[in-house]
Design a protein around this motif. Structure first.
Motif, short mmCIF file in Angstrom:
data_model
loop_
_atom_site.label_atom_id
_atom_site.label_comp_id
_atom_site.label_asym_id
_atom_site.label_seq_id
_atom_site.Cartn_x
_atom_site.Cartn_y
_atom_site.Cartn_z
N TRP A 78 52.76 -13.56 30.15
CA TRP A 78 53.31 -14.75 31.06
C TRP A 78 52.51 -15.43 32.27
O TRP A 78 52.87 -16.57 32.24
N VAL A 79 51.60 -14.50 32.65
CA VAL A 79 50.69 -15.19 33.51
C VAL A 79 49.72 -16.19 32.87
O VAL A 79 49.55 -17.33 33.11
N PHE A 80 49.25 -15.76 31.68
CA PHE A 80 48.47 -16.50 30.98
C PHE A 80 49.38 -17.89 30.31
O PHE A 80 48.74 -18.93 30.54
N PHE A 81 50.66 -17.51 30.01
CA PHE A 81 51.40 -18.83 29.84
C PHE A 81 51.45 -19.68 30.96
O PHE A 81 51.08 -21.04 30.57
N VAL A 82 51.76 -19.30 31.94
CA VAL A 82 52.18 -20.04 33.40
C VAL A 82 50.55 -20.81 33.48
O VAL A 82 50.74 -22.20 34.04
N CYS A 83 49.67 -20.13 33.60
CA CYS A 83 48.61 -20.70 34.18
C CYS A 83 47.96 -21.76 33.29
O CYS A 83 47.52 -22.80 33.71
N PHE A 84 48.26 -21.62 31.98
CA PHE A 84 47.70 -22.38 31.04
C PHE A 84 48.37 -23.68 31.02
O PHE A 84 48.04 -24.74 31.35
N ILE A 85 49.78 -23.66 31.08
CA ILE A 85 50.60 -24.71 31.18
C ILE A 85 50.51 -25.46 32.35
O ILE A 85 50.42 -26.85 32.41
N LEU A 86 50.43 -24.98 33.56
CA LEU A 86 49.98 -25.63 34.93
C LEU A 86 48.71 -26.48 34.85
O LEU A 86 48.68 -27.64 35.26
N ASN A 87 47.69 -25.50 34.42
CA ASN A 87 46.49 -26.17 34.37
C ASN A 87 46.06 -27.26 33.37
O ASN A 87 45.37 -28.11 33.52
N TYR A 88 46.85 -27.22 32.03
CA TYR A 88 46.66 -27.87 31.00
C TYR A 88 47.66 -29.46 31.13
O TYR A 88 47.01 -30.37 30.86
N TRP A 89 49.03 -29.21 31.70
CA TRP A 89 49.77 -30.30 31.88
C TRP A 89 50.27 -30.64 33.13
O TRP A 89 50.71 -31.87 33.43
N VAL A 90 50.22 -29.79 34.01
CA VAL A 90 50.68 -30.23 35.38
C VAL A 90 49.68 -30.72 36.60
O VAL A 90 49.88 -31.68 37.26
N LEU A 91 48.91 -29.65 36.84
CA LEU A 91 47.94 -29.87 37.94
C LEU A 91 46.73 -30.79 37.86
O LEU A 91 46.35 -31.04 36.76
N GLU A 92 46.53 -31.27 38.87
CA GLU A 92 45.07 -32.21 38.89
C GLU A 92 43.76 -31.27 38.52
O GLU A 92 43.63 -30.50 39.18
N THR A 93 43.20 -32.03 37.56
CA THR A 93 42.21 -31.29 37.08
C THR A 93 41.00 -31.31 38.32
O THR A 93 40.67 -32.36 39.06
N GLY A 94 40.50 -29.99 38.53
CA GLY A 94 39.55 -29.66 39.56
C GLY A 94 40.14 -29.64 40.94
O GLY A 94 39.46 -29.37 42.13
N GLY A 95 41.56 -29.83 41.17
CA GLY A 95 42.24 -30.02 42.39
C GLY A 95 42.20 -28.20 42.83
O GLY A 95 42.04 -27.35 42.18
N LEU A 96 42.60 -28.35 44.25
CA LEU A 96 42.53 -26.89 44.73
C LEU A 96 43.71 -26.11 43.87
O LEU A 96 43.16 -24.82 43.74
#
Length: 175
Positions: free
Chosen positions: A19-37
């Protein structure tokens, strides 16, 4: 380990890492600004999960261990026979396809972390279009593999009549 007519197929750490992999991927692929903190922090969390999974794959309980035997010709043939017969061993944790996917995803997450770190932490690569394309392509490949994984879980649960979703939440499967 079994309790009654249930058997432990996924230990708590394995489920947490999934679930950590799942959440990390969803956040970084769809939600968070690329390259942001937060993108970088989430990427480092994913890298930490890769390292934990590698450790657990060698030193964890039997159901978490990596297996080269699972990729043998004999195991592939048995798996295709089980598919044709719609009979699966409920004690089995990964089939050969699952092991290939596991190894591919761990490799891709590690490569994403390395390319991300190079882009952000090594001046030579900062702003490199080529490395950014590689990083983005790796993420796209993980997305495709995640879609295949999700589809395979539903298909195998329907076709093989073996629970795959609930055990990733509870850790246990009915025999």
């Amino acid at each position: 380990m079994s309790s009654g007519n249930k058997i432990l197929v996924w230990d708590p750490l394995l489920r947490l890492l999934h679930w950590v992999f799942f959440v990390c991927f969803i956040l970084n692929y769809w939600v968070l600004e690329t390259g942001g903190l937060w993108h970088r922090i989430t990427g480092l969390l994913a890298l930490t999960a890769v390292l934990c999974r590698l450790f657990w794959g060698f030193y964890g309980p039997a159901n978490a261990r990596f297996s080269v035997k699972a990729l043998s010709t004999q195991r592939w043939r048995a798996h295709f026979r089980h598919i044709r017969q719609r009979q699966f061993d409920p004690r089995q944790v990964h089939n050969p396809f699952g092991y290939v996917l596991l190894y591919a995803v761990l490799t891709l997450f590690a490569a994403l972390a390395v390319t991300g770190l190079l882009l952000e932490e090594v001046d030579y690569f900062f702003g490199s279009d080529r490395l950014e394309r590689i990083h983005g392509t790796l993420a796209d490949i993980v997305f495709v593999l995640a879609c295949i994984h999700i589809a395979a879980v539903f298909i195998m649960q329907w076709w093989g009549k073996v629970a795959l979703i609930k055990p990733m939440l509870t850790g246990k499967r009915r025999l």
